[in-house]
Scaffold this motif. Sequence first.
Motif, short mmCIF file in Angstrom:
data_model
loop_
_atom_site.label_atom_id
_atom_site.label_comp_id
_atom_site.label_asym_id
_atom_site.label_seq_id
_atom_site.Cartn_x
_atom_site.Cartn_y
_atom_site.Cartn_z
N CYS A 1 15.52 30.71 -8.50
CA CYS A 1 16.91 30.38 -8.18
C CYS A 1 17.65 31.64 -7.74
CB CYS A 1 17.60 29.73 -9.37
SG CYS A 1 18.02 30.88 -10.70
N GLU A 2 18.79 31.45 -7.09
CA GLU A 2 19.64 32.55 -6.67
C GLU A 2 21.05 32.30 -7.21
OE1 GLU A 2 18.95 35.35 -5.11
OE2 GLU A 2 16.83 34.89 -4.85
N LEU B 1 27.88 30.70 -8.66
CA LEU B 1 27.17 29.60 -8.01
C LEU B 1 25.68 29.78 -8.22
CD1 LEU B 1 27.16 27.11 -6.09
CD2 LEU B 1 26.88 28.73 -4.20
N ILE B 2 25.03 28.72 -8.65
CA ILE B 2 23.58 28.71 -8.86
C ILE B 2 22.96 27.81 -7.80
CG2 ILE B 2 21.71 28.24 -10.48
CD1 ILE B 2 23.68 28.55 -12.75
N ALA C 1 24.84 24.29 -8.50
CA ALA C 1 25.45 24.18 -9.82
C ALA C 1 26.42 25.34 -9.99
CB ALA C 1 24.39 24.19 -10.94
N VAL C 2 27.41 25.17 -10.85
CA VAL C 2 28.44 26.17 -11.09
C VAL C 2 28.35 26.61 -12.54
CG1 VAL C 2 30.91 26.65 -11.11
CG2 VAL C 2 29.94 25.23 -9.31
N VAL D 1 26.82 20.29 -9.27
CA VAL D 1 27.72 19.82 -8.23
C VAL D 1 27.19 18.49 -7.71
CG1 VAL D 1 28.81 20.37 -6.03
CG2 VAL D 1 28.28 22.20 -7.64
N SER D 2 28.02 17.48 -7.77
CA SER D 2 27.59 16.15 -7.36
C SER D 2 27.39 16.08 -5.85
CB SER D 2 28.61 15.10 -7.80
OG SER D 2 29.86 15.34 -7.17
#
Length: 1282
Positions: free
Chosen positions: A344-345, A357-358, A366-367, A385-386
């Motif tokens: 992941c970053e 922020l992921i 994702a946050v 995040v949807s």
Amino acid sequence: MQCYTELLPPTAVTHALALPFLSPTADNLVVAKSSLLQIFEIISAPNTTTARLSLIAEYPLSGTPTALRSLALPTTPTGGHALVLAFKDAKLSLVEWDPANHRISTISIHYYEGENVALPPFGPSLKTCENVLTVDPSSRCAALKFGARHLAILPFRGWGDELVEDADAYGDVEADNVVTGEPAALKRTATLDNGTGDGAMTPYKSSFVLPMTTLDPALTHPVHLAFLHEYREPTFGILSASLQPSLSLLEERKDCLTYSVFTLDLSQRASTNLMSVPRLPSDLWKVIPLALPVGGALLVGTNELVHVDQNGKTSAVAVNEFARKASGFSMADQSSLNMRLEDCEIEVLDSKTGDLLIVLRDGTLAVLSFKLLGRNVGGLTITRVSAEQGGQVNASAPSCVTAMHGQHLFIGSEDGNSSILHWQRDTAAPLSKKRSHAQMLDQPPVAVADDDDEAAEDVDEDDLYAPTAESVKRVASVSKLGAVEAGSTYRFDLRDQLRSLGPINDFCLGKSPKAGAEKLELLAGVGRGYASRLAFLHREIIPEEVRTRELGNVRDAWSVRIQPKDTSESDDASAKVKEDLLFVYDCETTRPYKITNTSMVEMTDTSFESDGPPPLTISTLANDTIIVRARRTEITTYDTDLGLNQIIPMSDDEGDAELSVVATSFCDPYLLVLRDDSSIVILKVDQQGDLEPLDLQGSAVGDGRWLSGCIYAAASHDSQQGGLGRSPALWLLSGEGGLHCFALPDLRQVYTAPTLPFLPPVLSADAPQRRGGKVALTELLVTDLGTEEVKRPYMIVRSSLDDLTLYEPFHHDATATTAPLAGKYDEFEGLRFRKVPSSYVPKFDEGLDSSDGSDAGRPAPLRAVKMAGRSMVIIPGQAPSLLIKEAVGQPKFLGLRTGGKVKAFVPLQPTAAVTAENKGPHFALVDADSKLKEFRLPADGNTSYETGWSVHTVPLALPTEDGERALEVRHVAFHEARNVYVVAACSEVDFMLSEEDDEGGGRADQDDITLRPQIPQYSVHLISATTHKIIESVSMPHAETITSMKVLPLEASERTHDQRSMIVIGTATIRGEDLPAKGALTVLDIIDVVPDPDRPESSIKMKAVAREETKGAITALEAFGDCGLVGTAQGQKIMIRGLKEDGSCLPVAFLDAQTYITTLRTFGRSGLWLAGDAWKGLWFGGFIEEPYKLNVLGKSRTQMEVMAAEFLPFDGQLFVVVVDAEMDLHCLQYDPEDAKTLSGQRLLHRGTFHLGHFPTPAGDSSRTRIRRSWSRSWTACSMISG
């Protein structure tokens, strides 16, 4: 023997960094695509919120960068930041922008290998160790971790260092410099000795290397490190362990990592340990420094996230169910997220609140938010995040993420397209505060000390590492802001993409009716996961034929768009309906036609003179209200009803001799006419609508002799830097080849460059004259290239040998300029031109003569046109070419594949009634049969040209109950007899161990976990070569991975010995890691069936002919001999099989290789074969049929990890090309007559080239696909970088 070349430049993004590179206020994006470095800027489209990436420059590198970092140096020429690049084998390069030459410039090169650095004798080599580059946030130094445990420190000079050094050298510093704080100028050097030259002051100081064990004896196995924020001295945090972390030894080495913080004293070359946090989870793999308001560092693991503040306090959160099982560390439970943090970053999203922020491996977002309690972090919260908020707008696995200005994010990817995202907050209503009793009584409140001020006063001034009072107040304020915005959410929108062809999983050559009967196309399966797709590549643009106009004997044609007089009385130009006219010349007359969507009506009742010589060109002026026809001897103007207005003859000043028009250039309201005596005439539309010539007497324009010229003015909305101004300007090429520019209408010379005939890399007005190497120039064109959103001006010059050279303008304010015209006009002050690399190959044209023979042997002039939303240049001829520029690429020359010779190229204006269902043509061609054919360029958004190829991508998906299931393309092949492509694709599914594989192991109960491992579920598809749609699909058994798939000629009958092309598939069954591998050989045939009336291509389907299960996995396939046999690499053997009538495969010969073969190739029907593996290198042998036998003839050197191999015959000799895991291309030769080969037992090593790109692993067997054209003797190899 010729060297290799790259057919496609690398397209997969490996690293990216946002920094002010070109200037202190610039918002540049530096992208590394393997060995290609690109510099971008964000361009906002006028009157829209759309943002587009625009390429500024690109440079091939002599290596592959492993890291990019930004560095704020006080001595860069532009005032912007510098760039630090890390390379493999412990190398660093410091790069800055050179504004004088508009390119990058290398300041220094530092390497820490060789005899100067003592490495452990029995430790790992430099190439096997991962390098980690980190830069201090204050740009005081950079650290490079290389080898097993070595650390190189490179200090940099700051804003105050040169003042101290100047004071020591010259006694004292002048008071003015001390008061203003302006740094003294640093002397620069080009030496590579880390700044140790005598008296040379460089932006960097002398570097030093120290083992990490000198910092702390426990730092024997470092994992990652990074410099931290908010420290007065360079301070970094390092994640390490005293023992090597191992998942297989998890019970013994559980929670074995330690996070330590060290501060550096650069002057004394010493360090101090500030704190250590032991017993951290063993799966942590990265350190991310955080600035205020959060501070500290974030430690990223595969199952959890851990935050460590400056005091050593930790806060952790688990993101899946394995965090508790793999670690005993205390952490909050968010295991319901079921997130995988591998690869992941993470990047800062909002610097005010500290939210991160992921970007996960599947591309979803994702946050990560922090609960701030004053200066402390009270907890971590992760929110997915949807899809409605844009959490799935990115479909590629991230390789890098960087934040840019304007709430933009760039997500680079090696597995698919890279994305530019824009984020914004949807803030809920702020929390209301309860009114106090004094406010209710309307009394002034009692003065109470603010909590922020109290916290600021409590700061210990003697604490060296304490934050400042202002930062404490900022932290407290942000914590209150976070409470107010607790209900806030983020929304993400996709703004732009960088297309990628990496990784190329497999490719093949095929044929398509669109490409032509004798032309081949290249099909590649590119990308991974949801970003995977099919890519159809052509060296030329293949337009879509719309219709053929029946107009008789057509020789040439011209299309114009006019503004009728009586259409509308509105002053709004956009509300007026325009009409399109087409003028057709049939070798005798020129007839005008009015164009509609479906028909053409000839205009007869007009004053247009149809008879006479052919026109040179027909265009419009005065906002499309005047039609201008240029002939050899005159210029004629008409109104929109083709009523005659003017006839302007071409004669000299005395009127005695008639002159001929050679070329024209239109730029409303001007018309440039170049005559055969090298003189020019400039006509301008006056207020009455007439063309009046400008007075050229006594001016340099009228007295000079010119070879070529044009009039250029930028579009009204074009405000990009580096342009040539919006006012019309006259650009001329003198008889000596010099470049001259004059402002219109006053004809003042504003720019001159006499050194243009030497074609220098940088063209400027004050460049000194050269000797020798002068090129005879014949044509000059200045025009815009690019899309409607991003356009840039370019200057194109043509030589007498028909070579084309491109120049791009830029501005540089040189302080010591000697240009006499500098400063007169802002648009041309400091103007320079940079040569743009191009690969144009002139084409032989048999028809280099005009209709009247006056210009025999002279090629048709270049034409700037607008088609399909692009500004481009046409290179006319019997095989015309287009000069096209994408926003994210350099200008490229691509030919047009039209199916025959072309007499004329006619750009068309798209009609106003063009819709998605009724698409109009973009241009028309006059073919060899004198027919006018209309074509349309691909404009579906899936076709790009920035690589120099026409690339059309098609996603592959299967319909499901919930919508569509995206497929990842792994293998492709072409079935020539059926004219279809065979594609093997897969999608990720949960892995479940079957009951028959559980052989009493007690693993039948697999329902104890919800986050199951993923394996590919394969399927085979038939793709139509015409429509690119799926014809039929066949699913493979569960957990059966396709490792190789080919279309091979097999013997279909043992009686008749007939051979037929069949689909042969080699598979390997995925079982547990402690179970032996199994494989299978499957043969499919394509048979005829009754087609679906709505799908004519569905007249075929696949039928299973044979299937044989093997004990070992089948890792490679190849056809052997000419008797219809198939060779397989099965386990540690090479097996030759033949197809029987009963559907079985009979083995006829084998060879015990004692290793797993990953590459198997044969050389036609000669019986020669190649086999490569990762241990013993390359095997070369032969195959005989009577009796069936495999023989080994020669081998390569040992310790060569073969990734791909192929035969390459050349000039009667047999060569072999090999690509290994070190990204090297080896050329070997089989020559048994050479004594060095021991009668051919050893292959001769003829040469090695370093590719800089890693070969593509195909499937799970880690090998590369290679195809060869037998008639041309060339090989091609696919790479991960695309």
